[in-house]
Motif scaffolding. Sequence first.
Motif, short mmCIF file in Angstrom:
data_model
loop_
_atom_site.label_atom_id
_atom_site.label_comp_id
_atom_site.label_asym_id
_atom_site.label_seq_id
_atom_site.Cartn_x
_atom_site.Cartn_y
_atom_site.Cartn_z
N ILE A 1 -4.55 8.14 0.57
CA ILE A 1 -5.13 9.44 0.26
C ILE A 1 -4.10 10.57 0.30
O ILE A 1 -4.12 11.45 -0.55
N TYR A 2 -3.17 10.54 1.28
CA TYR A 2 -2.22 11.66 1.31
C TYR A 2 -0.83 11.35 1.86
O TYR A 2 0.14 11.96 1.44
N LEU A 3 -0.69 10.41 2.77
CA LEU A 3 0.63 10.20 3.39
C LEU A 3 1.68 9.69 2.41
O LEU A 3 2.84 10.12 2.47
N ASN A 4 1.32 8.79 1.50
CA ASN A 4 2.30 8.30 0.52
C ASN A 4 2.77 9.42 -0.40
O ASN A 4 3.97 9.55 -0.68
N ALA A 5 1.84 10.26 -0.87
CA ALA A 5 2.22 11.39 -1.73
C ALA A 5 3.11 12.36 -0.95
O ALA A 5 4.08 12.90 -1.49
N LYS A 6 2.77 12.58 0.29
CA LYS A 6 3.57 13.47 1.14
C LYS A 6 5.02 12.97 1.21
O LYS A 6 5.96 13.76 1.10
N LYS A 7 5.17 11.66 1.37
CA LYS A 7 6.51 11.07 1.45
C LYS A 7 7.23 11.14 0.10
O LYS A 7 8.38 11.58 0.02
N VAL A 8 6.55 10.73 -0.97
CA VAL A 8 7.16 10.68 -2.29
C VAL A 8 7.62 12.06 -2.76
O VAL A 8 8.72 12.22 -3.28
N PHE A 9 6.78 13.07 -2.55
CA PHE A 9 7.07 14.42 -3.03
C PHE A 9 7.69 15.31 -1.97
O PHE A 9 7.86 16.51 -2.19
N SER B 1 -7.91 -0.25 6.22
CA SER B 1 -7.81 0.25 7.59
C SER B 1 -7.66 1.77 7.53
O SER B 1 -7.31 2.32 6.48
N GLU B 2 -7.90 2.43 8.63
CA GLU B 2 -7.75 3.89 8.66
C GLU B 2 -6.32 4.30 8.31
O GLU B 2 -6.09 5.26 7.56
N GLU B 3 -5.34 3.55 8.81
CA GLU B 3 -3.93 3.84 8.52
C GLU B 3 -3.63 3.70 7.04
O GLU B 3 -3.01 4.59 6.43
N ASP B 4 -4.06 2.60 6.42
CA ASP B 4 -3.81 2.39 5.00
C ASP B 4 -4.57 3.40 4.14
O ASP B 4 -4.06 3.88 3.14
N TYR B 5 -5.77 3.72 4.54
CA TYR B 5 -6.56 4.73 3.82
C TYR B 5 -5.83 6.07 3.83
O TYR B 5 -5.70 6.72 2.78
N ASN B 6 -5.30 6.49 4.97
CA ASN B 6 -4.57 7.75 5.05
C ASN B 6 -3.29 7.71 4.22
O ASN B 6 -2.92 8.71 3.60
N LYS B 7 -2.62 6.57 4.20
CA LYS B 7 -1.44 6.43 3.34
C LYS B 7 -1.83 6.66 1.88
O LYS B 7 -1.16 7.39 1.15
N ILE C 1 0.83 -1.21 0.00
CA ILE C 1 0.00 0.00 0.00
C ILE C 1 0.87 1.26 0.00
O ILE C 1 0.45 2.30 -0.50
N ASP C 2 2.08 1.16 0.51
CA ASP C 2 3.00 2.31 0.54
C ASP C 2 3.43 2.75 -0.86
O ASP C 2 4.04 3.81 -1.02
N LYS C 3 3.12 1.95 -1.87
CA LYS C 3 3.55 2.25 -3.24
C LYS C 3 2.42 2.81 -4.11
O LYS C 3 2.57 2.96 -5.30
N ILE C 4 1.26 3.10 -3.49
CA ILE C 4 0.11 3.62 -4.24
C ILE C 4 -0.24 5.01 -3.71
O ILE C 4 -0.32 5.21 -2.51
N VAL C 5 -0.43 5.95 -4.63
CA VAL C 5 -0.93 7.27 -4.24
C VAL C 5 -2.27 7.49 -4.93
O VAL C 5 -2.55 6.91 -5.97
N PHE C 6 -3.10 8.29 -4.30
CA PHE C 6 -4.41 8.57 -4.86
C PHE C 6 -4.26 9.50 -6.04
O PHE C 6 -3.69 10.58 -5.92
N GLY C 7 -4.74 9.07 -7.20
CA GLY C 7 -4.70 9.89 -8.40
C GLY C 7 -6.02 10.58 -8.62
O GLY C 7 -7.07 9.96 -8.48
N SER C 8 -5.98 11.83 -8.96
CA SER C 8 -7.22 12.57 -9.15
C SER C 8 -7.75 12.47 -10.57
O SER C 8 -8.83 12.97 -10.87
N ASP C 9 -7.03 11.81 -11.46
CA ASP C 9 -7.53 11.60 -12.82
C ASP C 9 -8.61 10.52 -12.75
O ASP C 9 -8.60 9.66 -11.91
#
Length: 84
Positions: A72-80, A64-70, A32-40
């Motif tokens: 929706i925004y936490l993974n993108a926050k980390k990547v960028f 889970s709430e943790e995976d959902y947050n990853k 799940i850490d490798k997926i970011v939410f895309g707005s397209d």
Amino acid sequence: MLIRIKKYDNFYVDTSLLNELDFEQIYNEKLIDKIVFGSDMPKHNSIEPTEFFKFFIENKKGLSEEDYNKLIYLNAKKVFDIKI
């Protein structure tokens, strides 16, 4: 795609690229850490964009709430490297 995600530390995908089966495979592999939410709009799906996002947000796809947050925004926050 799953092979690349596992093989390369810097390989990420966004939800607009994934169909439901791809998403489930990646999620079941604990990636799940490798997926970011895309707005397209997902190009593979005939559902209206607003309906897709509404479904995704309201149902959380069983995450889970943790995976959902990853996703929706936490993974993108980390990547960028976004400072919030």
